[in-house]
Design a protein around this motif. Sequence first.
Motif, PDB file in Angstrom:
ATOM      1  N   HIS A 103      33.133 -15.626 -21.759  1.00 26.67           N
ATOM      2  CA  HIS A 103      33.567 -16.738 -20.903  1.00 26.67           C
ATOM      3  C   HIS A 103      34.755 -17.428 -21.562  1.00 26.67           C
ATOM      4  CE1 HIS A 103      31.827 -19.638 -17.674  1.00 26.67           C
ATOM      5  NE2 HIS A 103      33.138 -19.723 -17.712  1.00 26.67           N
ATOM      6  N   ILE A 104      35.790 -17.693 -20.757  1.00 26.30           N
ATOM      7  CA  ILE A 104      37.016 -18.319 -21.239  1.00 26.30           C
ATOM      8  C   ILE A 104      37.364 -19.477 -20.321  1.00 26.30           C
ATOM      9  CG2 ILE A 104      39.483 -17.975 -21.692  1.00 26.30           C
ATOM     10  CD1 ILE A 104      38.826 -14.937 -21.969  1.00 26.30           C
ATOM     11  N   GLY A 105      37.764 -20.601 -20.916  1.00 26.71           N
ATOM     12  CA  GLY A 105      38.185 -21.745 -20.113  1.00 26.71           C
ATOM     13  C   GLY A 105      37.089 -22.774 -20.016  1.00 26.71           C
ATOM     14  N   LEU A 106      36.784 -23.209 -18.803  1.00 26.30           N
ATOM     15  CA  LEU A 106      35.719 -24.178 -18.574  1.00 26.30           C
ATOM     16  C   LEU A 106      34.381 -23.450 -18.669  1.00 26.30           C
ATOM     17  CD1 LEU A 106      34.652 -26.959 -17.684  1.00 26.30           C
ATOM     18  CD2 LEU A 106      34.990 -26.232 -15.324  1.00 26.30           C
ATOM     19  N   VAL A 107      33.677 -23.649 -19.775  1.00 22.63           N
ATOM     20  CA  VAL A 107      32.399 -22.986 -20.013  1.00 22.63           C
ATOM     21  C   VAL A 107      31.299 -24.036 -19.899  1.00 22.63           C
ATOM     22  CG1 VAL A 107      31.080 -21.516 -21.570  1.00 22.63           C
ATOM     23  CG2 VAL A 107      33.580 -21.433 -21.619  1.00 22.63           C
ATOM     24  N   PRO A 108      30.455 -23.977 -18.878  1.00 29.86           N
ATOM     25  CA  PRO A 108      29.451 -25.022 -18.675  1.00 29.86           C
ATOM     26  C   PRO A 108      28.597 -25.313 -19.897  1.00 29.86           C
ATOM     27  CG  PRO A 108      29.588 -23.660 -16.728  1.00 29.86           C
ATOM     28  CD  PRO A 108      30.470 -23.013 -17.758  1.00 29.86           C
ATOM     29  N   TRP A 127      43.995 -18.008 -25.711  1.00 36.31           N
ATOM     30  CA  TRP A 127      44.492 -16.682 -26.069  1.00 36.31           C
ATOM     31  C   TRP A 127      43.797 -16.160 -27.324  1.00 36.31           C
ATOM     32  CZ3 TRP A 127      46.018 -12.282 -24.784  1.00 36.31           C
ATOM     33  CH2 TRP A 127      46.738 -11.428 -25.626  1.00 36.31           C
ATOM     34  N   ARG A 128      43.613 -17.034 -28.310  1.00 37.84           N
ATOM     35  CA  ARG A 128      42.913 -16.615 -29.528  1.00 37.84           C
ATOM     36  C   ARG A 128      41.469 -16.236 -29.204  1.00 37.84           C
ATOM     37  NH1 ARG A 128      45.905 -21.027 -31.584  1.00 37.84           N
ATOM     38  NH2 ARG A 128      44.085 -22.406 -31.455  1.00 37.84           N
ATOM     39  N   MET A 153      39.631 -12.588 -29.722  1.00 35.91           N
ATOM     40  CA  MET A 153      38.382 -12.429 -30.464  1.00 35.91           C
ATOM     41  C   MET A 153      37.335 -11.691 -29.625  1.00 35.91           C
ATOM     42  SD  MET A 153      36.689 -12.731 -33.214  1.00 35.91           S
ATOM     43  CE  MET A 153      37.629 -13.872 -34.236  1.00 35.91           C
ATOM     44  N   LEU A 154      37.267 -12.014 -28.342  1.00 35.66           N
ATOM     45  CA  LEU A 154      36.322 -11.306 -27.476  1.00 35.66           C
ATOM     46  C   LEU A 154      36.642  -9.819 -27.426  1.00 35.66           C
ATOM     47  CD1 LEU A 154      35.929 -13.797 -24.466  1.00 35.66           C
ATOM     48  CD2 LEU A 154      34.347 -13.415 -26.374  1.00 35.66           C
ATOM     49  N   GLU A 155      37.927  -9.489 -27.341  1.00 36.79           N
ATOM     50  CA  GLU A 155      38.329  -8.080 -27.382  1.00 36.79           C
ATOM     51  C   GLU A 155      37.887  -7.432 -28.694  1.00 36.79           C
ATOM     52  OE1 GLU A 155      42.282  -6.983 -24.950  1.00 36.79           O
ATOM     53  OE2 GLU A 155      42.628  -8.214 -26.711  1.00 36.79           O
ATOM     54  N   LYS A 156      38.115  -8.124 -29.783  1.00 38.96           N
ATOM     55  CA  LYS A 156      37.846  -7.576 -31.109  1.00 38.96           C
ATOM     56  C   LYS A 156      36.371  -7.245 -31.297  1.00 38.96           C
ATOM     57  CE  LYS A 156      38.394  -8.666 -36.046  1.00 38.96           C
ATOM     58  NZ  LYS A 156      38.902  -9.671 -37.016  1.00 38.96           N
ATOM     59  N   ILE A 157      35.486  -8.067 -30.770  1.00 39.36           N
ATOM     60  CA  ILE A 157      34.053  -7.850 -30.994  1.00 39.36           C
ATOM     61  C   ILE A 157      33.440  -6.898 -29.971  1.00 39.36           C
ATOM     62  CG2 ILE A 157      33.770 -10.080 -32.136  1.00 39.36           C
ATOM     63  CD1 ILE A 157      32.512 -11.156 -29.591  1.00 39.36           C
ATOM     64  N   GLY A 158      34.235  -6.437 -28.993  1.00 38.69           N
ATOM     65  CA  GLY A 158      33.748  -5.411 -28.088  1.00 38.69           C
ATOM     66  C   GLY A 158      33.348  -5.871 -26.702  1.00 38.69           C
ATOM     67  N   VAL A 159      33.624  -7.139 -26.361  1.00 36.32           N
ATOM     68  CA  VAL A 159      33.353  -7.629 -25.017  1.00 36.32           C
ATOM     69  C   VAL A 159      34.299  -6.920 -24.046  1.00 36.32           C
ATOM     70  CG1 VAL A 159      33.523  -9.686 -23.547  1.00 36.32           C
ATOM     71  CG2 VAL A 159      32.480  -9.842 -25.822  1.00 36.32           C
ATOM     72  N   PHE A 160      33.826  -6.575 -22.841  1.00 36.40           N
ATOM     73  CA  PHE A 160      34.677  -5.815 -21.918  1.00 36.40           C
ATOM     74  C   PHE A 160      35.246  -6.662 -20.788  1.00 36.40           C
ATOM     75  CE2 PHE A 160      31.343  -5.765 -18.784  1.00 36.40           C
ATOM     76  CZ  PHE A 160      31.959  -5.405 -17.588  1.00 36.40           C
ATOM     77  N   GLN A 193      47.390 -15.686 -15.735  1.00 35.49           N
ATOM     78  CA  GLN A 193      48.181 -14.472 -15.536  1.00 35.49           C
ATOM     79  C   GLN A 193      48.522 -13.830 -16.874  1.00 35.49           C
ATOM     80  OE1 GLN A 193      51.857 -15.016 -13.401  1.00 35.49           O
ATOM     81  NE2 GLN A 193      52.320 -12.828 -13.326  1.00 35.49           N
ATOM     82  N   TYR A 194      48.926 -14.650 -17.859  1.00 34.20           N
ATOM     83  CA  TYR A 194      49.273 -14.114 -19.172  1.00 34.20           C
ATOM     84  C   TYR A 194      48.052 -13.455 -19.813  1.00 34.20           C
ATOM     85  CZ  TYR A 194      51.014 -13.644 -23.910  1.00 34.20           C
ATOM     86  OH  TYR A 194      51.386 -13.121 -25.119  1.00 34.20           O
ATOM     87  N   LEU A 195      46.912 -14.142 -19.763  1.00 29.56           N
ATOM     88  CA  LEU A 195      45.706 -13.590 -20.374  1.00 29.56           C
ATOM     89  C   LEU A 195      45.308 -12.286 -19.691  1.00 29.56           C
ATOM     90  CD1 LEU A 195      43.512 -16.815 -20.805  1.00 29.56           C
ATOM     91  CD2 LEU A 195      45.090 -15.783 -22.448  1.00 29.56           C
ATOM     92  N   THR A 196      45.412 -12.255 -18.376  1.00 31.86           N
ATOM     93  CA  THR A 196      45.014 -11.066 -17.623  1.00 31.86           C
ATOM     94  C   THR A 196      45.920  -9.880 -17.915  1.00 31.86           C
ATOM     95  OG1 THR A 196      44.127 -12.453 -15.833  1.00 31.86           O
ATOM     96  CG2 THR A 196      44.624 -10.150 -15.301  1.00 31.86           C
ATOM     97  N   GLU A 197      47.217 -10.128 -17.942  1.00 32.82           N
ATOM     98  CA  GLU A 197      48.183  -9.040 -18.094  1.00 32.82           C
ATOM     99  C   GLU A 197      48.323  -8.558 -19.531  1.00 32.82           C
ATOM    100  OE1 GLU A 197      51.770 -10.482 -16.349  1.00 32.82           O
ATOM    101  OE2 GLU A 197      51.027 -10.278 -14.281  1.00 32.82           O
ATOM    102  N   ASN A 198      47.890  -9.361 -20.493  1.00 30.93           N
ATOM    103  CA  ASN A 198      48.067  -9.002 -21.895  1.00 30.93           C
ATOM    104  C   ASN A 198      46.756  -8.715 -22.615  1.00 30.93           C
ATOM    105  OD1 ASN A 198      51.132  -9.470 -22.647  1.00 30.93           O
ATOM    106  ND2 ASN A 198      50.530 -11.109 -21.229  1.00 30.93           N
ATOM    107  N   SER A 199      45.698  -8.555 -21.849  1.00 28.28           N
ATOM    108  CA  SER A 199      44.392  -8.272 -22.445  1.00 28.28           C
ATOM    109  C   SER A 199      43.743  -7.112 -21.710  1.00 28.28           C
ATOM    110  CB  SER A 199      43.490  -9.513 -22.356  1.00 28.28           C
ATOM    111  OG  SER A 199      42.157  -9.184 -22.701  1.00 28.28           O
ATOM    112  N   SER A 200      42.929  -6.354 -22.430  1.00 30.16           N
ATOM    113  CA  SER A 200      42.164  -5.275 -21.802  1.00 30.16           C
ATOM    114  C   SER A 200      40.931  -5.812 -21.084  1.00 30.16           C
ATOM    115  CB  SER A 200      41.732  -4.259 -22.860  1.00 30.16           C
ATOM    116  OG  SER A 200      40.828  -4.865 -23.782  1.00 30.16           O
TER     117      SER A 200
END
Length: 272
Positions: free
Chosen positions: A123-128, A150-151, A155-162, A175-182
């Motif tokens: 979860h990124i952003g507003l996390v309840p 972005w950091r 980190m989520l990418e690094k630990i294996g979150v999809f 848009q930046y996060l979406t286009e620059n992350s897997s």
Amino acid sequence: MYHNRPLVQDLRAMKKRGEKISMLYVQTKEEAAAAAAAGINMLSIEGRFFDAEMREAAGDCFVQVGLPYGGWGPLHGTFLTTAEEYLRTAFKFSSLGGDAFYCSASYDIQKTLADNHLAVVGHIGLVPSYITWTGWRAVGKTGDEAAALWRHTQMLEKIGVFAAELEVVPDRVAQYLTENSSLIMLGMGAGKHADAQYLFTEDVCGYGVNHKPRHGKVYADMGPKLKAIQDERIAAFKAFKADVNAGGYPGPEHTVAIKDDEFDAFLSSVKG
């Protein structure tokens, strides 16, 4: 079972091709079945609502099961606090047909799930569950906050979150996060560039009684219909109560009779 539902690799292929993914939060089998019939790609179902019947109702939808953040564990009647408890719960839901598991706990817990080959949604952003730190507001409207998102993404990418729910984040940051992350970004109030557009059924169907979020959109005004049904239900219950109190229910038509001679035989038997 459910051989036609998409896999993680299918969702990744959709992201790569730029195809939009539709996603709904559902709580009932009827909602899940309606989503499946409508061809919705993904469903989010909290663990407390998820069982084999819910999985069957969801049909070909990819189902993300929400693991409770420090919440009640379905296996041992305790709160989920350790990585092992989260893992056991995820495996239980996996055995029922869960495709992925939402987890907003610590990085080490999310990594444990990913290390055990479970598909994890962060979860990124507003996390309840983090609301005491941010309040109910958009997150990422300043340069420093956007950089922190972005950091967190890295980190989520690094630990294996999809994938990750991307909630109430400025559209250009999203848009930046979406286009620059897997990561497959499941956007809720994050603009049109997220990989998926994710809404709650209560907002889509117009029967929510809670605060209406800015990103919510009503496609069917079911609120008045559901209120009318509830009003009729209450009226029926009141009429039933009044009928019982007045002695009108049950009547002879609701009662099983016994012949006089058989009843007399019964009385003779028990009194003798």
